[in-house]
Design an enzyme around this catalytic site. Structure first.
Site, PDB file in Angstrom:
ATOM      1  N   HIS A 119       9.652 -31.550 -23.947  1.00 38.01           N
ATOM      2  CA  HIS A 119       9.514 -32.310 -22.704  1.00 38.01           C
ATOM      3  C   HIS A 119       8.207 -31.965 -21.989  1.00 38.01           C
ATOM      4  O   HIS A 119       8.146 -32.003 -20.756  1.00 38.01           O
ATOM      5  CB  HIS A 119      10.709 -32.049 -21.793  1.00 38.01           C
ATOM      6  CG  HIS A 119      12.007 -32.508 -22.374  1.00 38.01           C
ATOM      7  ND1 HIS A 119      12.323 -33.832 -22.552  1.00 38.01           N
ATOM      8  CD2 HIS A 119      13.061 -31.801 -22.859  1.00 38.01           C
ATOM      9  CE1 HIS A 119      13.523 -33.943 -23.106  1.00 38.01           C
ATOM     10  NE2 HIS A 119      13.994 -32.723 -23.309  1.00 38.01           N
TER      11      HIS A 119
ATOM     12  N   CYS B 275       0.829  -1.200   0.000  1.00 37.43           N
ATOM     13  CA  CYS B 275       0.000   0.000   0.000  1.00 37.43           C
ATOM     14  C   CYS B 275       0.868   1.258   0.000  1.00 37.43           C
ATOM     15  O   CYS B 275       2.049   1.206   0.316  1.00 37.43           O
ATOM     16  CB  CYS B 275      -0.904   0.003   1.224  1.00 37.43           C
ATOM     17  SG  CYS B 275      -1.874  -1.507   1.399  1.00 37.43           S
TER      18      CYS B 275
ATOM     19  N   ASN C 170       0.847   0.109   5.963  1.00 33.01           N
ATOM     20  CA  ASN C 170       1.372  -0.708   4.878  1.00 33.01           C
ATOM     21  C   ASN C 170       2.143  -1.850   5.516  1.00 33.01           C
ATOM     22  O   ASN C 170       2.991  -1.630   6.382  1.00 33.01           O
ATOM     23  CB  ASN C 170       2.299   0.109   3.974  1.00 33.01           C
ATOM     24  CG  ASN C 170       2.985  -0.760   2.932  1.00 33.01           C
ATOM     25  OD1 ASN C 170       2.392  -1.700   2.423  1.00 33.01           O
ATOM     26  ND2 ASN C 170       4.244  -0.464   2.638  1.00 33.01           N
TER      27      ASN C 170
ATOM     28  N   LYS D 186       6.040 -10.020 -18.792  1.00 33.86           N
ATOM     29  CA  LYS D 186       5.521  -8.698 -19.148  1.00 33.86           C
ATOM     30  C   LYS D 186       4.175  -8.842 -19.879  1.00 33.86           C
ATOM     31  O   LYS D 186       3.246  -8.078 -19.634  1.00 33.86           O
ATOM     32  CB  LYS D 186       6.540  -7.985 -20.051  1.00 33.86           C
ATOM     33  CG  LYS D 186       6.587  -6.497 -19.932  1.00 33.86           C
ATOM     34  CD  LYS D 186       6.847  -6.035 -18.503  1.00 33.86           C
ATOM     35  CE  LYS D 186       8.025  -6.745 -17.866  1.00 33.86           C
ATOM     36  NZ  LYS D 186       8.060  -6.629 -16.400  1.00 33.86           N
TER      37      LYS D 186
ATOM     38  N   ARG E 172       1.588   1.689  -6.098  1.00 35.93           N
ATOM     39  CA  ARG E 172       1.738   0.816  -4.941  1.00 35.93           C
ATOM     40  C   ARG E 172       0.421   0.138  -4.555  1.00 35.93           C
ATOM     41  O   ARG E 172       0.406  -0.711  -3.645  1.00 35.93           O
ATOM     42  CB  ARG E 172       2.267   1.612  -3.744  1.00 35.93           C
ATOM     43  CG  ARG E 172       3.645   2.192  -3.943  1.00 35.93           C
ATOM     44  CD  ARG E 172       4.105   2.896  -2.693  1.00 35.93           C
ATOM     45  NE  ARG E 172       4.270   1.961  -1.596  1.00 35.93           N
ATOM     46  CZ  ARG E 172       5.400   1.316  -1.319  1.00 35.93           C
ATOM     47  NH1 ARG E 172       6.464   1.499  -2.067  1.00 35.93           N
ATOM     48  NH2 ARG E 172       5.455   0.478  -0.301  1.00 35.93           N
TER      49      ARG E 172
END
Length: 601
Positions: A497, A2, A101, A478, A28
């Site tokens: 595999h 946070c 936080n 990403k 955040r």
């Protein structure tokens, strides 16, 4: 993960200052947001969802303002996103408001104890125990500062806390394993989880250490370690407010992708002597030669660590990359001559900090490779090497990953030179040319065209060998982070595999093939394997291996060394992820369920 912001001494600008700080901290967390004003009374407003929901509510709320306040933007851990789980949290009488936080590990025991005393909780969060603990201390007759510290002493776990108390013109803060930084601007003082929260007002900062707490009053601030005041040094950060804006780009991520040439130049500045054919790293002058190197990291940083470990092994230095969350619980054998390198963009990643601390306790030397001067990792490790990428606001790391790779090249050369491995002028030349080559990729990329043709697949594979393998993993990460589509990265030789069972004509495969050595030729063999199953192949290549003859599309990169070719391929994959997410209308800078700085384990 946070975000916390607090300010005192801003007068009538307090509300807008808090809202601006929360906007700068949305990377955040963005599940909910709220603010509280202190002083003679304590008032709170909070809303589920993005910050704009809170701002709209405040426009309809009369007389909601004050000369001091705290704010919070949330990434959920305990309890789903909702108005009632949003911060700030208050005691039953409305005397105390707290933002938090971190994770209070003993919250359930404290919650049970408080319930026995008659407290009725209104949220599912661990954080709500804190204002009730403070209120109990106030009821016992303690003044606000003592009530705050006594409550904090009851807490186990990680926390960055800021609190306001009715009738007290002060903000009380404390820190343990979650970052807090104070900003100083004349009569105004700020406290936040990260510097960008108040960067438009001041660049003068004070970092709190674990176990310290601070009291912010109009015109002054004091930091304590226990009952004793601590003398703190005010430092000036180099970042400017302009660096945290979008500069005309649609998204922070796209801006930061395009900032990579500048970031790489900053990373190399003063560290590469092309004429002398050597690397010079002042920060590492006292670093002695290690017998072995262990990297600990998470997510994108782990992919950078994999890249660096392979470079060291190629140079004859035993090296291994570990997921920090696993290493902290079961560290590898180490000796006093082992160097443990924590790769962490923020310098506050909880799992990486735990791994570094465990390594230090076991006698290893530690080094932080990070972007943030004064971060916890940089302060706690024996050595620190900064990547100098500048602020990165987009949650999905781009320029920090590229800068990590460059900084790790510098570190590897510093370490291998100490073990007698000659540095090569070709690498130095390649690193010098890299920013310009990244710019060439940015200018000429056909990633948007590739997305138009192949972006509707039902799964996406990314493959590579050697140094291209970590880049393939990062390309897949990403892609999944910001598109929400299924993507996986594999060592190219592993396709047969198991993963090959998933390949269909609707599974685009991005094959990173650089150079024309044995690894490149073997990867071409793997390309043929997926091609024969009908999968479209997009080759990311420098054109040396002739892989394009087997590909349905090609993303070109300039010819260079194996080390820097992998970095250039990474830029193309960043653009693929971005353009795919853009076409899908995703919230690119704030992907669901994620946050920038992962400060919980």
């Amino acid at each position: 993960m946070c975000g916390i912001i607090g300010c005192i001494g801003r007068g009538g600008d307090t509300k807008e200052t808090l809202l601006a700080g929360l906007k700068n901290l949305e990377y955040r967390g963005y599940d909910s947001a709220g603010i509280a004003f202190g002083g003679e009374t304590v008032t709170v407003e909070k809303r589920e969802g993005e910050l704009e929901n809170l701002r709209r509510q405040l426009e309809t709320t009369e007389a909601f303002d004050g000369s001091l306040g705290i704010g919070h933007t949330r990434w959920s851990t305990h309890g789903p996103p909702s108005d009632r789980n949003s911060h700030p949290h208050m005691d039953e009488a409305g005397r105390v408001a707290v933002v938090h936080n971190g994770i209070i590990e003993n919250y359930q025991a404290l919650r049970d104890e408080l319930r026995v005393e008659g407290v009725e909780f209104t949220s599912d969060t661990d954080s709500e125990v804190v204002p009730h603990l403070i209120a109990r201390q106030l009821d016992a007759g303690k003044p606000p500062e003592e009530a705050f510290t006594a409550a904090v002493e009851r807490l186990d776990g990680s926390y960055a806390l800021a609190a306001v108390v009715e009738g007290e013109h002060a903000i009380f803060t404390a820190r343990n394993d979650s970052p807090l930084v104070i900003g100083v601007d004349g009569d105004a003082t700020f406290v936040a989880s990260d510097v960008p929260a108040f960067l438009e007002y001041t660049r003068d900062v004070v970092y709190l250490e674990n176990g310290e707490y601070a009291v912010l009053r109009p015109g002054n601030w004091t930091v304590f370690d226990g009952a004793s005041p601590v003398e703190k040094v005010v430092k000036t950060v180099e970042w400017s407010p302009e660096q945290t804006g979008k500069s005309g780009y649609d998204h922070f991520m796209l801006k930061e992708i395009h900032e990579q040439p500048t970031a790489l130049r900053q990373c190399l500045r003063g560290r590469v002597d092309e004429f002398g054919g050597r690397f010079s790293v002042d920060e590492l002058d006292e670093l002695e030669r290690p017998d072995a190197v262990q990297f600990v990291a998470c997510g994108t940083s782990y992919h950078a660590a994999l890249y660096a470990a392979e470079l060291l092994r190629d140079a004859g230095v035993p090296a291994q990359a570990y997921l920090a969350s696993e290493y902290a619980l079961g560290p590898a054998p180490i000796t006093p001559d082992t160097l443990v390198v924590g790769v962490t963009q923020s310098g506050e990643t909880a799992d990486t900090l735990s791994a570094l601390r465990e390594a230090s306790v076991r006698g290893a030397r530690t080094l932080a490779l990070t972007n943030v001067v004064g971060s916890t990792a940089a302060r706690e490790c024996d050595h620190a090497l900064y990547i100098r990428a500048g602020p990165e606001i987009g949650v999905a790391a781009t320029k920090t990953f590229s800068s990590q790779l460059v900084a790790l090249n510098v570190l590897v050369e510093r370490l291998t030179a100490a073990t007698g491995v000659e540095q090569t002028r070709s690498l130095i030349s390649a690193l010098r040319e890299l920013p310009e080559q990244v710019q060439q990729v940015l200018d000429d990329s056909k990633a948007a065209d590739v997305v138009d043709e192949f972006g509707d697949g039902n799964a996406f594979f990314f493959i590579g060998r050697g140094l291209d393998f970590p880049v393939a993993l990062e390309g897949a990460l990403k892609f999944k982070e910001i598109t929400y589509e299924h993507a996986e990265g594999f060592a190219a030789g592993e396709l047969k595999h198991g993963p090959l069972a998933l390949v269909t004509e609707n599974t685009p495969v991005f094959a990173v093939v650089t150079g024309d050595d044995e690894r490149a030729q073997k990867t071409i063999g793997n390309v043929k394997e997926v091609e024969s199953r009908g999968a479209p192949v997009i080759a990311v290549t420098d054109g040396q291996s002739d892989v394009e003859r087997y590909a349905d599309a090609v993303l070109e990169i300039p010819r260079t060394t194996a080390r820097t070719a992998a970095m250039l391929a990474n830029v193309q994959l960043q653009l693929v992820a971005y353009h795919t997410a853009y076409e899908l209308d995703r919230t690119i800078d704030k992907p669901r369920n994620l946050a920038k700085s992962v400060t919980v384990e």
